[in-house]
Structure formats: C-alpha cells, structure tokens
Design a protein around this motif. Structure first.
Motif, PDB file in Angstrom:
ATOM      1  N   MET A 149     -24.261 -42.802   1.034  1.00  0.00           N
ATOM      2  CA  MET A 149     -24.578 -44.169   0.604  1.00  0.00           C
ATOM      3  C   MET A 149     -26.089 -44.343   0.498  1.00  0.00           C
ATOM      4  N   SER A 150     -26.510 -44.999  -0.552  1.00  0.00           N
ATOM      5  CA  SER A 150     -27.924 -45.269  -0.740  1.00  0.00           C
ATOM      6  C   SER A 150     -28.218 -46.714  -0.359  1.00  0.00           C
ATOM      7  N   ASP A 151     -29.299 -46.908   0.464  1.00  0.00           N
ATOM      8  CA  ASP A 151     -29.690 -48.262   0.874  1.00  0.00           C
ATOM      9  C   ASP A 151     -28.535 -49.024   1.507  1.00  0.00           C
ATOM     10  N   ASP A 152     -27.675 -48.314   2.246  1.00  0.00           N
ATOM     11  CA  ASP A 152     -26.530 -48.915   2.932  1.00  0.00           C
ATOM     12  C   ASP A 152     -25.543 -49.571   1.980  1.00  0.00           C
ATOM     13  N   THR A 153     -25.635 -49.284   0.690  1.00  0.00           N
ATOM     14  CA  THR A 153     -24.691 -49.804  -0.297  1.00  0.00           C
ATOM     15  C   THR A 153     -23.759 -48.686  -0.724  1.00  0.00           C
ATOM     16  N   LEU A 154     -22.471 -48.929  -0.628  1.00  0.00           N
ATOM     17  CA  LEU A 154     -21.493 -47.931  -1.047  1.00  0.00           C
ATOM     18  C   LEU A 154     -21.231 -48.122  -2.534  1.00  0.00           C
ATOM     19  N   ARG A 155     -21.371 -47.044  -3.300  1.00  0.00           N
ATOM     20  CA  ARG A 155     -21.288 -47.109  -4.753  1.00  0.00           C
ATOM     21  C   ARG A 155     -20.037 -46.372  -5.226  1.00  0.00           C
ATOM     22  N   LEU A 156     -19.266 -47.039  -6.061  1.00  0.00           N
ATOM     23  CA  LEU A 156     -18.021 -46.461  -6.553  1.00  0.00           C
ATOM     24  C   LEU A 156     -18.058 -46.287  -8.065  1.00  0.00           C
ATOM     25  N   GLY A 157     -17.469 -45.193  -8.504  1.00  0.00           N
ATOM     26  CA  GLY A 157     -17.172 -45.005  -9.907  1.00  0.00           C
ATOM     27  C   GLY A 157     -15.690 -45.245 -10.124  1.00  0.00           C
ATOM     28  N   VAL A 158     -15.338 -45.737 -11.310  1.00  0.00           N
ATOM     29  CA  VAL A 158     -13.950 -46.077 -11.604  1.00  0.00           C
ATOM     30  C   VAL A 158     -13.500 -45.304 -12.829  1.00  0.00           C
ATOM     31  N   VAL A 159     -12.418 -44.552 -12.674  1.00  0.00           N
ATOM     32  CA  VAL A 159     -11.817 -43.820 -13.779  1.00  0.00           C
ATOM     33  C   VAL A 159     -10.705 -44.681 -14.355  1.00  0.00           C
ATOM     34  N   CYS A 160     -10.807 -45.033 -15.636  1.00  0.00           N
ATOM     35  CA  CYS A 160      -9.836 -45.931 -16.236  1.00  0.00           C
ATOM     36  C   CYS A 160      -9.742 -45.656 -17.736  1.00  0.00           C
ATOM     37  N   ASP A 168     -20.466 -42.633  -4.346  1.00  0.00           N
ATOM     38  CA  ASP A 168     -19.920 -42.192  -3.059  1.00  0.00           C
ATOM     39  C   ASP A 168     -18.434 -41.866  -3.151  1.00  0.00           C
ATOM     40  N   ALA A 169     -17.699 -42.558  -4.035  1.00  0.00           N
ATOM     41  CA  ALA A 169     -16.262 -42.313  -4.192  1.00  0.00           C
ATOM     42  C   ALA A 169     -15.868 -42.669  -5.615  1.00  0.00           C
ATOM     43  N   LEU A 170     -14.831 -42.001  -6.104  1.00  0.00           N
ATOM     44  CA  LEU A 170     -14.246 -42.295  -7.404  1.00  0.00           C
ATOM     45  C   LEU A 170     -12.877 -42.917  -7.193  1.00  0.00           C
ATOM     46  N   LEU A 171     -12.631 -44.082  -7.769  1.00  0.00           N
ATOM     47  CA  LEU A 171     -11.303 -44.693  -7.783  1.00  0.00           C
ATOM     48  C   LEU A 171     -10.693 -44.380  -9.141  1.00  0.00           C
ATOM     49  N   ALA A 172      -9.623 -43.604  -9.145  1.00  0.00           N
ATOM     50  CA  ALA A 172      -9.040 -43.107 -10.395  1.00  0.00           C
ATOM     51  C   ALA A 172      -7.686 -43.772 -10.630  1.00  0.00           C
ATOM     52  N   PHE A 173      -7.604 -44.596 -11.668  1.00  0.00           N
ATOM     53  CA  PHE A 173      -6.343 -45.219 -12.053  1.00  0.00           C
ATOM     54  C   PHE A 173      -5.527 -44.253 -12.922  1.00  0.00           C
ATOM     55  N   ALA A 174      -4.205 -44.285 -12.720  1.00  0.00           N
ATOM     56  CA  ALA A 174      -3.270 -43.486 -13.524  1.00  0.00           C
ATOM     57  C   ALA A 174      -3.615 -42.005 -13.505  1.00  0.00           C
TER      58      ALA A 174
END
Length: 554
Positions: free
Chosen positions: A1-12, A113-119
């Motif tokens: 995590m950068s600057d205590d912010t959790l960053r997510l990518g979204v696969v859609c 930090d994490a990828l949320l992958a739909f379908a």
C-alpha cells in the motif's frame, strides 16, 4: 500500500456493468483509505472457439436472469471518469474464463495492491503474482454458471452458499468471505438478487480488515475449489426450475398458518441449552384461532418477575406487548396489555442495569432502536434512542468484557441473514457500529433468538435457523472473537421443536432469567380462516409483492 491507501484494479467488461458489480465498486470507493486505481477491460476478440468476452449459455441465462435487478446494466462511465482504463486478455475455454495477460507495468505504475476480477475464475500465474494481495473473484460469477440459487432450487437445498476467493495456481483459491443465503423456492430471481447484492460489500469488507490489521487470512493456505467451468443449464433444467417455483407458490397457499405460543421451563438457560431433550415445558394455551403470542422474556419490575411477549392478532397483523405474572398460573384470561405504539412491536428484550429494568422492543417500522424504562409492567418511559435510522430486528443487548454489545439484523438488509453488531460503554449509549458490519452473513444462524449467556467466561448467543422457512429452530453459537473490529462465532448446539409435543413446527426464542427459561413454540393450523390468508400470500408472492416483513410466513 502506498501512503496507507489500498489501491485496487478492477477487471471487467467495461464501464457499463451489472447493477450488483456497480454497487460493489461504489462500496469500495466509500471505504476509508481505499482507491480504485484502474479498470482493466477485456479486449480479447471473440473467436470461433468461444474465446473472448462473450459469456456462454446466452438464451438460458437471459431466461433465468430476466427481471433480476442485480443484472440490470448500469453505466458507471461518469462515476469512473477519472479512473484510467487499460486492456487485458481473458480466454474462455470449457466455460472457464482465465485472466491470461495483464501488463505488469500497469500494475506496478498504478501501485495496485489487489485485482478484483468480475466473471473470471482462473488467472495465469504471472497475473496472480503481480499484485501483493492477489486476484479476487466471486464463486457465483462464473462465465458458464447459472444464476446463484439455480442448482440449489433443483436439488431442494434451502441454503445457497457464495464465496469470495483469492485465486491461486492449479485451480486452488484462498477463501476471503463466505455467506449462506436462503434459497427462495418460489422465486429464483429473489434468490439471485439477494446473493449478488448481498456479496457486493464483501471486497470492501476484506479491505476494511486489511486496513484494521486483521487481513492475515488473505495470505492463507489455498484449497481446492470446484466452482467454474461450463454449467450452462439445459432447456430441460430451466423448465424444471420454473416448475419448482410454481409448485412452491402452491405450497404457500396450502401450508398451515403459524400458531405460536410461549412456554416456561424451570431450569437455567445454560442447562436447557446443554440438554434440551430433558426439559418439561408448561405452555400457555390459547383458544383464539386468530391470535398468537411469541418472543417471551422475563423482566423484574418492583421486585417481582413478569413474563413479557409479543401479542398479535391476524385480523390486523399488528403486534403489541402483553404480560403475565411469572407465578405458575399461565391462563390466557390473565394476560394484560403492557405496551402499544403506532408501530408493530415484538421481542421485548429486557436489560437490567444498576437495579433499573429497561426494555428494548423490536419496532423496526419506526426506523430506530429505542429503549424504555419500566416503572410498572404497563408503565413504560422512553429513555433513549440507541441507534437511529436502523430498522433493527430482534435487538439483543449483553454486557461482556469492558462494554455492552448489541446484536440485531435489519429489516432493510436481509433480516434473516445479515448480523449487525454495535457496542457502548453503557446500555443507554453512545452506541458505535462495528467496524465491519454486517459481521456475518448466514441464514442458518444470524438473526438473534433470545438471551445470550456467559458460561465459564465464554459468551454464548442463541440465534434463529431460518433456512427453508421462518423460526425453524434455535442455534447456539459460541462467541470466539468479539472486539470493535473483529467478530467470529461457531455453532455448538441447537434446540429443535419436539416432534411429539403440542408445538412441533417451530421454535425461535430461548431466553433466561435466573433459574427459569422461557421459549416459544409453533403448531401449524389448517382451517378455512387461515386458508384465505395463505391464498392471499401466494397471490402476492406470485406478483413479487410480499411485504419486506421478516415474519411474513406466519
């Protein structure tokens, strides 16, 4: 995590997505110290082998998902206008969608930090290793899967289970969240919407755990999983599903109406829970066919114990609170009115603190959880609003550790399934919500069912088993972890109705006071009076117009 912010990518598939996925992103954006860093949109071409972004089983899925609010397309382009979009490669084979390629530079530059992958139900090893917290996917969101609840409906399973996983190599995954929802026999649409919208908050809840230092399970050991693959329903199975829903509507009309009453047991609650088969119950015998009493609790007033309970007549469907002296004479003609409001009342939960008796009744229609002080059995004074704007169901308070805890479900959020927790230094407040509400999603053991108790330093919480219908039995849970940021409990026992007793069809309250335990019981009644009500309920169910009452199947 950068600057205590959790960053997510979204696969859609793009900024236009099903409503439940859009809700998932909204909840993530609303989570403290969390940012949606980028969208990874599948740009794989559709080929003759079925690879690319197309989902399989188009006609069957359209038939089954028709009218599902959770699958209504939502354009999020305006909401996500400041989020960068990149391409990714997803391959579909044998109904499985595999995230094959993501530009490592995109993941690194965006600080994902994490990828949320739909379908998606698989990912290449290189993709799995790219974000530190991995790739997350839902079990009910597979490309070749039927809507959630479809297989359970056909199998007669009253529980539909869903999971959020962190994908791992070789078809394995790490469990992040698991929930158990009611399979609504008369409506696959309702089941699917409840599961999809009910799981939409889960990625945000995992993020909250990580932010609070409780996310060690994200790096847990992977297990083999069986979800995914091509399970597109055949035309015959789709027809069978519609047939089962029609039969369930008929069953609503034909089943008996609930005839609840209350009973007294001369034994402490811990003993009753440990050996429920060895108890004798003295039941309150009602003669009126249009009246039920339920949700019993004992509270002291002026030095004398009284039995308080919900008192409801089917003619108007509005509950009030009535009482009887706890003196061994439980004749119906001794019942007296205790409290009434413009709202439906039930579950008169007592709290005794510093020689003062309070009652917190369920009054979800008021949109508040409210506490009253008892000056006499029929003299109630409002002293505090404990939680405003909360349509709380069965609010239950217990002192444990260094604070008071309030457990409830909510009328506006799967009242049989999602457990909410609040905490305060004093019964009158100030009540603070748990950091990760709802703390539990389980139709088998979420909704409170009476008085928690402490035995050898351990807190036990009775809850309702509502799979397959309302008020089937009481589940006893042992609290394992209870803090303002963590919660865990484990099922350790159950109390079921005596099949040979006078009330064999339901039990949903277990409460204690000293050496006395009180319960309720149900006997289904079939007669002309109740048959009319059941037909009305069946008609409203067919039209999707059943009220949002947690007790509608009474």
């Amino acid at each position: 995590m950068s600057d205590d912010t959790l960053r997510l990518g979204v696969v859609c598939s793009g900024p236009t997505m099903p409503a439940w996925q859009a809700e998932c992103l909204r909840r993530l954006e609303a989570t403290t110290d969390t940012r949606l860093a980028c969208l990874l949109v599948d740009d794989s071409p559709v080929d003759s082998n079925g690879s690319g972004p197309r989902r399989s089983g188009g006609l069957s899925r359209r038939l089954l998902d028709d009218h599902c609010q959770s699958m209504t397309p939502v354009d999020t382009a305006e909401e996500l206008r400041d989020i960068e979009q990149f391409g990714c490669s997803i391959r579909t084979r044998d109904g499985r969608r595999r995230l094959d390629e993501v530009d490592d530079a995109v993941v690194a530059d965006a600080g994902i930090d994490a990828l949320l992958a739909f379908a998606v139900d698989r990912a290449a090893d290189s993709v799995l290793a790219a974000p530190p917290l991995g790739v997350w996917a839902f079990s009910h969101d597979g490309a070749g899967s039927p809507p959630p609840g479809f297989d359970e409906l056909l199998a007669g399973d009253p529980v539909t289970t869903a999971e959020l996983w962190r994908l791992a190599p070789d078809g394995e995954a790490v469990p992040l969240r698991r929930g158990h929802f009611a399979t609504v026999e008369h409506s696959l649409r309702v089941t699917a919407d409840q599961v999809r919208f009910g799981t939409a908050r889960w990625p945000a809840q995992v993020v909250t755990d990580v932010q609070n230092g409780h996310g060690e399970y994200v790096d847990g050991d992977p297990v083999s999983v069986e979800w995914g693959g091509d399970r597109t329903p055949t035309a015959g199975r789709v027809a069978l599903a519609f047939g089962k829903q029609t039969k369930a509507l008929a069953d609503i009309a034909l089943q008996g109406a609930a005839n609840w009453t209350v009973g007294v047991i001369d034994a402490p609650i811990a003993e009753v829970a440990a050996d429920p088969d060895g108890v004798e119950v003295e039941w309150l015998q009602l003669s009126e066919r249009n009246r039920i009493v339920a949700d019993p609790f004992v509270a002291p007033v002026g030095g004398n114990p009284y039995l308080f309970f919900e008192d409801l007549r089917y003619d108007d469907g509005k509950g009030t609170i009535s009482y009887l002296p706890l003196d061994g004479d439980y004749r119906p003609d001794r019942i007296r009115p205790a409290f009434e409001t413009p709202y439906h009342l039930s579950y008169p939960y007592p709290v005794v603190h510093e020689d003062t008796t309070y009652v917190v009744p369920e009054m979800a229609e008021s949109s508040d959880i409210t506490m009253y002080e008892l000056h006499a059995p029929d003299e109630w004074e409002r002293v505090a609003t404990l939680v405003s704007g909360n349509r709380g169901i069965d609010p239950t308070i217990v002192e444990y550790g260094d604070r008071f805890w309030l457990f409830c479900t909510r009328l506006d959020d799967l009242p049989q399934t999602n457990l909410y927790v609040y905490h305060a230094p004093h019964p009158t407040g100030e009540w603070v919500p748990h950091a990760n509400n709802p703390v539990k999603t389980d139709v088998r053991s979420a909704r409170p069912a009476g008085t928690p108790w402490v035995d050898d330093g351990t807190l036990y919480r009775p809850s309702q088993y509502c799979a397959g219908g309302y008020g089937k039995k009481v589940i006893v849970n042992r609290i394992q972890t209870l803090t303002p940021t963590e919660f865990a409990e484990r099922r350790v026992g159950e109390l079921t109705p005596d099949p040979e007793g006078p009330y064999p069809d339901g039990l949903h309250t277990l409460s204690g006071y000293g050496d006395v335990t009180v319960i309720d019981g149900n006997r289904s009644v079939r007669d002309t009076y109740h048959a009319r009500r059941r037909l009305q309920l069946a008609g409203r169910a067919a039209l999707g117009r059943l009220p949002p009452s947690p007790n509608v199947v009474r």
